[in-house]
Design an enzyme around this catalytic site. Structure first.
Site, PDB file in Angstrom:
ATOM      1  N   CYS A 184       1.513   2.613  12.309  1.00  0.00           N
ATOM      2  CA  CYS A 184       2.478   2.376  11.244  1.00  0.00           C
ATOM      3  C   CYS A 184       2.644   3.654  10.440  1.00  0.00           C
ATOM      4  O   CYS A 184       1.847   4.585  10.586  1.00  0.00           O
ATOM      5  CB  CYS A 184       2.041   1.216  10.342  1.00  0.00           C
ATOM      6  SG  CYS A 184       0.521   1.512   9.415  1.00  0.00           S
TER       7      CYS A 184
ATOM      8  N   HIS B 240       0.837  -1.200   0.000  1.00  0.00           N
ATOM      9  CA  HIS B 240       0.000   0.000   0.000  1.00  0.00           C
ATOM     10  C   HIS B 240       0.866   1.241   0.000  1.00  0.00           C
ATOM     11  O   HIS B 240       2.037   1.203   0.383  1.00  0.00           O
ATOM     12  CB  HIS B 240      -0.942   0.005   1.211  1.00  0.00           C
ATOM     13  CG  HIS B 240      -0.263  -0.189   2.528  1.00  0.00           C
ATOM     14  ND1 HIS B 240       0.062  -1.439   3.007  1.00  0.00           N
ATOM     15  CD2 HIS B 240       0.163   0.679   3.474  1.00  0.00           C
ATOM     16  CE1 HIS B 240       0.645  -1.325   4.190  1.00  0.00           C
ATOM     17  NE2 HIS B 240       0.727  -0.042   4.493  1.00  0.00           N
TER      18      HIS B 240
END
Length: 729
Positions: free
Chosen positions: A222, A77
């Site tokens: 993250c 991603h």
């Protein structure tokens, strides 16, 4: 494959369509191969302007931490300026490909592509899908699907609950499932409610335990905040449930963050941090037993982390949260060797220091523009400069003889001088902050101020910040009574760390460091001719090497730290500042010239658009204008930039160009001595860099293996921990 549902740029609410799905494909042997195909697939639907740019951004993300998760799943991603609408692309691979999962390679791959400005509703939907990928029922359904439409329908049913809540549409209406009616489950499975909330809770009853369940609180985070943040949260919650514990997780992701209740934190038995970035406001957890690790460990080994937390809750010798970033288990701590930690601490200090420098320097330059350079000179025998004297003896109602402009210039100069006066203290304070979090800030600022008092300057600030941070970190790890722990970060640690760090600076280290700074200043003042040109070349190479990274920041910090020592009789610091600023302008200007004038066909359409913006960014000394180009093709862009920046630095130093402003580029022309040669130096470096880049583009082919290495380098270029400076340094 025929497309039963086409997802186009104009269909902005849809996340996935059958033209974004492939089944039982052979897309290559590496993660980069798969990412490139999926990126091109997204671009082919019109949802990304450039497949190459999107692929480079996703490969860069993959290079930092693999996106494989247990069960043969991978979720590459990226946020990308190339993406026009949030998008999912899917492939089920005919042969597995390594994505960094601990249990083996992946055969099911979802690629998530998000625009830089994606709204939180779309991000909530995407995070819901990411959570589903750790569930066996959902992944089994993906593997059992026989058509692309089956995949689209599965995604639609999984995220439809979030769609109803967020008002975001999804694809797959061909299945006949109306928006908002799904339960967030895979086909044929028991209903599982989905929620966009950031707190995940396991019921705290005590059935079968014979007493109160252990309470664990945690944070997951993250870098992109899209997938792993939420997957780790769900994995930890499930692991806690299996272990008979109560778990509450604060997901610090892209969706709205809902902080944990302070009362809940107070009764927690242990804390789990599964993070790759700094935990926000981590002092809330001070004194609690701590288990920490990267966010991927929360996905891959949740049971192990929960077991460690339960043991730590009963272990009086377990590591505890002291407010220290070094203890957070982030990518900034665990598995770092000392050299990496030291670099991170210093870069954090420089990053937080730069806003003081940029704002203060530009105000000083404005003061020179309005009042002339004489505003900085001492006023007669008063012992103060003309700016202070003017402000002491005049007001807006009683202007000086020179008029309103001169008075406002005096005010701007004085505000800027005060701002620059924080340079060393801010540097030391935030170095200490990087080591020991909030308890280190006050000792660091005090130590930095003592360094200024001792004339130890920039180097003294570095040493003082390191000592203050180390002292605060050490004191915070001393075992103490529970009733005293609340006072540690706000009273005890700042007090004793200040005594240790500032005492050493004042009584032992300040004098020797001040002597060393004097010797360095005298050496710089002696530079002339070939030695000055060599210094200009070195500074130019450093400014273009990593476009905002560690090497670039060292050169810039070296230049701005010397501005305070510059004077009419000592112009070398001003010459160094001019060389650094001119060299830093070259990369974006050169890329603008190459992409919009000299070799348009060698750049993608998004790069040509970036090139138009890079003209203004380069002229303003905002080197970030070159980063999109360097991220996509660093092995050709960065060497070309370095050659031109070295030429500019050499010309600037040889010509004796000076700058009394630390930022602003051509727009602070009034603060630049020798503006003509400054422009010549910048133009020469720009042309050289652009020509070298065009030559490399034409005659040096970009091999696939080199591309992967380039992406890994781009992932680290320009990054700092804590806060990235918003200026081109």
């Amino acid at each position: 494959m025929s497309a039963a549902h086409t997802t186009g740029a104009g269909d902005g609410a849809d996340l996935i369509g059958v033209d974004l799905v492939g089944l039982d494909e052979d897309l290559g042997a590496t993660s980069s191969d798969v990412i490139r195909v999926l990126a091109d697939r997204i671009a082919a639907t019109g949802r990304a302007a450039s497949g190459d740019t999107l692929a480079a951004d996703a490969i860069k993300r993959e290079a930092s931490v693999g996106t494989g998760v247990p069960g043969g799943i991978a979720i590459p991603h990226a946020r990308s300026t190339s993406v026009t609408a949030p998008t999912l692309a899917f492939t089920r691979l005919a042969r597995t490909v390594p994505f960094g999962a601990p249990d083996g390679d992946a055969d099911v791959v979802f690629m998530i592509a998000v625009p830089d400005g994606a709204d939180k509703d779309h991000l909530t939907v995407l995070s819901t899908l990411a959570r589903a990928l750790i569930r066996d029922d959902f992944t089994a359904a993906l593997r059992a699907a026989t058509t692309p439409q089956d995949i689209v329908d599965l995604v639609d049913r999984e995220v439809s609950g979030e769609v109803a809540a967020a008002g975001v549409g999804t694809a797959g209406r061909a299945s006949g499932t109306p928006a908002g009616t799904g339960t967030g489950t895979a086909a044929g499975q028991e209903a599982r409610p989905t929620s966009g909330a950031d707190t995940h809770v396991v019921d705290s009853d005590t059935s079968g335990t014979g007493g109160r369940r252990k309470v664990i609180v945690g944070v997951t985070a993250c870098p992109t905040g899209i997938a792993h943040t939420y997957m780790a949260a769900d994995a930890l919650v499930a692991a806690a449930q299996r272990a008979g514990a109560e778990m509450h997780v604060e997901t610090q992701g892209s969706s709205q963050v809902e902080p944990l209740d302070p009362a809940l934190i107070a009764r927690a038995d242990a804390v789990v941090f599964a993070v790759d970035v700094d935990v926000r406001d981590r002092s809330r957890f001070a004194g609690k037993p701590l288990v920490s690790g990267p966010v991927k460990r929360g996905v891959d080994e949740p049971d192990a982390m929960i077991a460690e937390a339960l043991r730590a809750a009963d272990d009086p010798k377990a590591a505890r949260v002291s407010g220290s970033a070094a203890e957070a288990g982030t990518s900034t701590a665990k598995d770092e060797h000392f050299g990496q930690s030291l670099k991170r601490w210093l870069l954090t200090g420089v990053s937080y220091m730069i806003p003081f420098v940029a704002g203060g320097g530009l105000l000083i330059a404005l003061g020179f523009l309005l009042s002339g350079y004489g505003i900085a000179l001492t006023h007669g025998d008063d012992g103060v400069n003309n700016a202070v004297w003017t402000l002491q003896h005049s007001t807006l109602l009683d202007l000086p003889a020179q008029g309103l402009g001169y008075y406002l210039g005096a005010a701007a100069f004085q505000i800027g001088s005060v701002s620059l006066g924080f340079l060393v203290a801010a540097l030391a304070g935030y170095i200490a902050y990087a080591i020991a979090d909030r308890p280190g800030i006050a000792p660091g600022f005090v130590a930095g101020s003592i360094a200024v008092f001792m004339n130890a300057g920039f180097l003294g600030g570095l040493v003082g910040g390191l000592i203050a941070g180390a002292a605060a970190y050490w004191i915070g790890r001393i075992p103490t009574w529970r009733w005293l722990r609340g006072l540690m970060p706000v009273v005890i640690i700042p007090l004793f760390a200040s005594i240790i760090a500032s005492g050493l600076m004042l009584l032992v280290l300040g004098g020797p460091i001040a002597w060393l700074m004097t010797q360095l200043t005298e050496f710089l003042n002696s530079l002339s001719g070939a030695s000055a040109v060599l210094l200009g070349i070195i500074l130019g190479l450093m400014m273009a090497f990593d476009l905002g990274g560690p090497v670039n920041k060292v050169a810039y910090a070296f230049a701005v730290a010397g501005l305070g020592a510059g004077s009419a009789s000592n112009v070398v610091p001003f010459e160094i500042m001019a060389a650094v600023m001119a060299a830093g302008m070259v990369p974006p200007l050169a890329l603008a010239l190459a992409s919009t004038v000299l070799y348009r066909n060698g750049f993608t359409k998004p790069e040509r658009e970036n090139g138009k913006a890079a003209w203004l960014l380069g002229a303003s000394f905002i080197s970030e204008g070159a980063i999109p180009f360097a991220a996509a093709d660093p092995l050709r862009v960065i060497p070309a930039s370095m050659v031109g920046a070295a030429v500019t630095g050499a010309i600037s130093m040889a010509a004796g160009v000076t700058s009394r402003a630390p930022h602003g580029g051509i727009f602070v022309f009034f603060a630049i001595g020798g503006i003509g040669m400054f422009i010549v130096a910048v133009l020469a470096g720009t042309v050289v860099s652009a020509l070298v880049l065009v030559a490399l583009k034409k005659w040096v082919r970009r091999a696939p293996a080199a591309t992967d290495a380039a992406a890994a380098q781009a992932a680290s270029a320009g990054e700092t921990v804590g806060q990235r400076a918003p200026v081109a340094v």
